[in-house]
Motif scaffolding. Sequence first.
Motif, PDB file in Angstrom:
ATOM      1  N   LEU A 172       4.891  19.123  15.941  1.00  0.00           N
ATOM      2  CA  LEU A 172       6.167  19.161  16.639  1.00  0.00           C
ATOM      3  C   LEU A 172       7.269  19.172  15.590  1.00  0.00           C
ATOM      4  CD1 LEU A 172       7.081  19.077  19.636  1.00  0.00           C
ATOM      5  CD2 LEU A 172       7.427  16.626  19.348  1.00  0.00           C
ATOM      6  N   SER A 218       9.144  22.867  29.061  1.00  0.00           N
ATOM      7  CA  SER A 218       8.086  21.864  29.054  1.00  0.00           C
ATOM      8  C   SER A 218       7.154  22.073  27.873  1.00  0.00           C
ATOM      9  CB  SER A 218       7.298  21.921  30.364  1.00  0.00           C
ATOM     10  OG  SER A 218       6.653  23.168  30.508  1.00  0.00           O
ATOM     11  N   LEU A 219       6.794  20.988  27.226  1.00  0.00           N
ATOM     12  CA  LEU A 219       5.910  21.030  26.071  1.00  0.00           C
ATOM     13  C   LEU A 219       4.565  20.376  26.353  1.00  0.00           C
ATOM     14  CD1 LEU A 219       8.418  20.049  23.239  1.00  0.00           C
ATOM     15  CD2 LEU A 219       7.784  22.342  24.010  1.00  0.00           C
ATOM     16  N   LEU A 243       6.997  15.893  28.444  1.00  0.00           N
ATOM     17  CA  LEU A 243       7.826  16.074  27.260  1.00  0.00           C
ATOM     18  C   LEU A 243       8.466  17.458  27.308  1.00  0.00           C
ATOM     19  CD1 LEU A 243       8.538  14.577  24.593  1.00  0.00           C
ATOM     20  CD2 LEU A 243       6.822  16.016  23.481  1.00  0.00           C
ATOM     21  N   PHE A 244       9.785  17.511  27.043  1.00  0.00           N
ATOM     22  CA  PHE A 244      10.551  18.747  27.081  1.00  0.00           C
ATOM     23  C   PHE A 244      11.346  18.906  25.795  1.00  0.00           C
ATOM     24  CE2 PHE A 244      10.118  17.045  31.320  1.00  0.00           C
ATOM     25  CZ  PHE A 244       9.736  18.140  32.085  1.00  0.00           C
ATOM     26  N   ASP A 245      11.674  20.156  25.464  1.00  0.00           N
ATOM     27  CA  ASP A 245      12.583  20.361  24.351  1.00  0.00           C
ATOM     28  C   ASP A 245      14.024  20.290  24.846  1.00  0.00           C
ATOM     29  OD1 ASP A 245      13.216  22.806  25.536  1.00  0.00           O
ATOM     30  OD2 ASP A 245      12.090  24.000  24.083  1.00  0.00           O
ATOM     31  N   ALA A 246      14.976  20.499  23.940  1.00  0.00           N
ATOM     32  CA  ALA A 246      16.386  20.319  24.283  1.00  0.00           C
ATOM     33  C   ALA A 246      16.878  21.343  25.298  1.00  0.00           C
ATOM     34  CB  ALA A 246      17.236  20.393  23.017  1.00  0.00           C
ATOM     35  N   SER A 293      15.434  16.728  18.593  1.00  0.00           N
ATOM     36  CA  SER A 293      15.544  15.872  19.760  1.00  0.00           C
ATOM     37  C   SER A 293      14.751  16.455  20.928  1.00  0.00           C
ATOM     38  CB  SER A 293      17.011  15.712  20.169  1.00  0.00           C
ATOM     39  OG  SER A 293      17.743  15.058  19.153  1.00  0.00           O
ATOM     40  N   TYR A 294      14.098  15.583  21.677  1.00  0.00           N
ATOM     41  CA  TYR A 294      13.282  15.990  22.814  1.00  0.00           C
ATOM     42  C   TYR A 294      13.561  15.048  23.985  1.00  0.00           C
ATOM     43  CZ  TYR A 294      10.891  18.750  19.297  1.00  0.00           C
ATOM     44  OH  TYR A 294      10.618  19.646  18.290  1.00  0.00           O
ATOM     45  N   LYS A 320      12.219  13.347  16.776  1.00  0.00           N
ATOM     46  CA  LYS A 320      11.151  13.530  15.783  1.00  0.00           C
ATOM     47  C   LYS A 320      11.794  13.698  14.406  1.00  0.00           C
ATOM     48  CE  LYS A 320       7.139  14.591  13.896  1.00  0.00           C
ATOM     49  NZ  LYS A 320       6.452  15.859  14.208  1.00  0.00           N
TER      50      LYS A 320
END
Length: 620
Positions: free
Chosen positions: A597, A574-575, A567-570, A601-602, A619
């Motif tokens: 979170l 990396s999350l 999972l990554f942010d915009a 958008s991710y 989310k």
Amino acid sequence: MKIALTISLFLGICLTIQAQYPNQSTTRSGARSSLAPFYHGVASGDPLSDAVIIWTRVTTTDTIETVKWRMATDTAMVNVIDSGTVTTSNAIDYTVKVDVTGLMPNTFYYYEFEADGMLSIIGRTKTAPVGDVDSLRFAVVSCASYAHGYFNAYDRITERNDVSAILHLGDYYYEYGDGEYGSDRTYQPANEIINLSDYRMRLSHYRLDNSLMRLHQQYPFICVWDDHETANNSWYGGAGNHDAGEGNWFNRKAEAIKAYYEWMPLRMPDPAVDTQRIYRKFRYGDLLELHMLDTRLQGREEQGFSNANAPGRTILGADQFNWLCHNMDTSTAQWQIIGQQVMMAPFDVNPFPFGQQYGNDDQWDAYEIERTSLYDSIFANNIENVVVLTGDIHTSWANDLPTSTYNGSTGAGSAGVEFVVTSVTSPGLPAAQSVGAAVLQSLNDHMKYIDLAEKGYYVLDVNKTRAQADWYYVDRIDQISSVENYGASWKTDDGTRHLSNGTIAALPSASQIGAPAPYNPRNCITSTADVEDTYENVLLSIYPNPFTEQITIQYTITKDGPVKMYLFDALGRSLATQDFGNVASGIQRTTFSINNLLPGSYVLVLDINGKKEQRIVVKK
């Protein structure tokens, strides 16, 4: 967006894998590389004389996908008579449904879709005739429990190539979880389905079945739901298989109906007034009018024999009852065909003159006053040639519809006839089997044919002199088989209102046979009939999206191997990551919860055996 896969664990994100599934060679389901991005195939339905619905679903990485469609009169798609462009999105589960109008009556058409330069398989459909119609044939099916075996009956109908449409009388899919009702094949999702995401995923799972995909490709469907499209023994205000712990019934019903309309090739009959209505009618020239009913969700009162004779008690609801009676009274067609869910004829299982007479309060027996009112309307308006088509009980029956003056020897006093189709796979009635067909017929002289064991379908053959049902049975459902056996034929002659033995199966006319739809899309080198080597690793769906706290992923994996999720942010940071280890081949489902979170958008990346699939998730 390119994502660097340097991953660190983000506290507050917990991921848990939920289920494993067998390989595709066992299930005959999966994402075939030859079909990309239209892994669920194509379908058509609700044919009119000048219009038909065409359907597909596109698996895409885009938030909004543009899909082209074309309709032609030849299998090579050279003589294109109409085309267009539509968009789809997660709001409708990336399904595509087009109502193609301006068509010619009684004509075979061929259609395809295109997205991102890739073509779907070519589907075949057929419009309804007008005017003087000599004969018609339909295949009638019901009750396809994936967990109880293979849809061999669907394969046999696909091979026939002699019917105008498939009449599906409900229980197209089942709501149960794994092991709750059958164990020959496993469900996806494995839990009982109770919300929009669940219903969508179960439909996706069914539509990946090769037998069902091919049947949809070859024929238009005319469908109604029964109970399992929502929950077992459903009625307007609840269901036997729904309890308070599963949330509000009306929300569950609405979400099941939404998913059904997204995934099924049917036309909503009254979208401006009632988005949950499914009852509607179809005209096939002067030969027949087909009335497809909803004895489940529209107006049915709760099951029970204690008030079966209560005034006003209804299985249809007043609006639908009046609609049906008015349609039959005003129709000029020779035959009035009623497609519906539960047995209309009385079913007496008690050999003694006391105690409970009838055996199933889910059938019309528990709504006796309304059944009598329907028969009264038929006689009062001199409506002849009423033929009821029924599913639901997983067994085969040919019944007269007796009134109080019925004579079992002559058929006098019958309001019409009823042909009950057995199931595609769902198990029969153990209690009835223990009694036996002969005993049941001795208690019910209006029941002329009963088979309590076989699985399959029947062909309804209608012409100007009679309407006949020919039952066909597959030899087994526990494994794939091409064996089919003729069972029996029963008919009602024009103007008689009762049954007689059909003796032999009816034969199709030459006009009922058309060129079958091609197996291969033109950008493919393999057939939809191929199996394991044509499957590929695909991220099919993410439910729900947008999400609040939990996401469920549906994907396919061709052979046992490693699966990881990132999972990554915009901005590409990396999350989280989750390593699911070595996952078994087949259709898989993974659910994970996401906490702490922020809304936004991710980017989710799923690495399936080395193939990386990327999607945008939101989310709320």
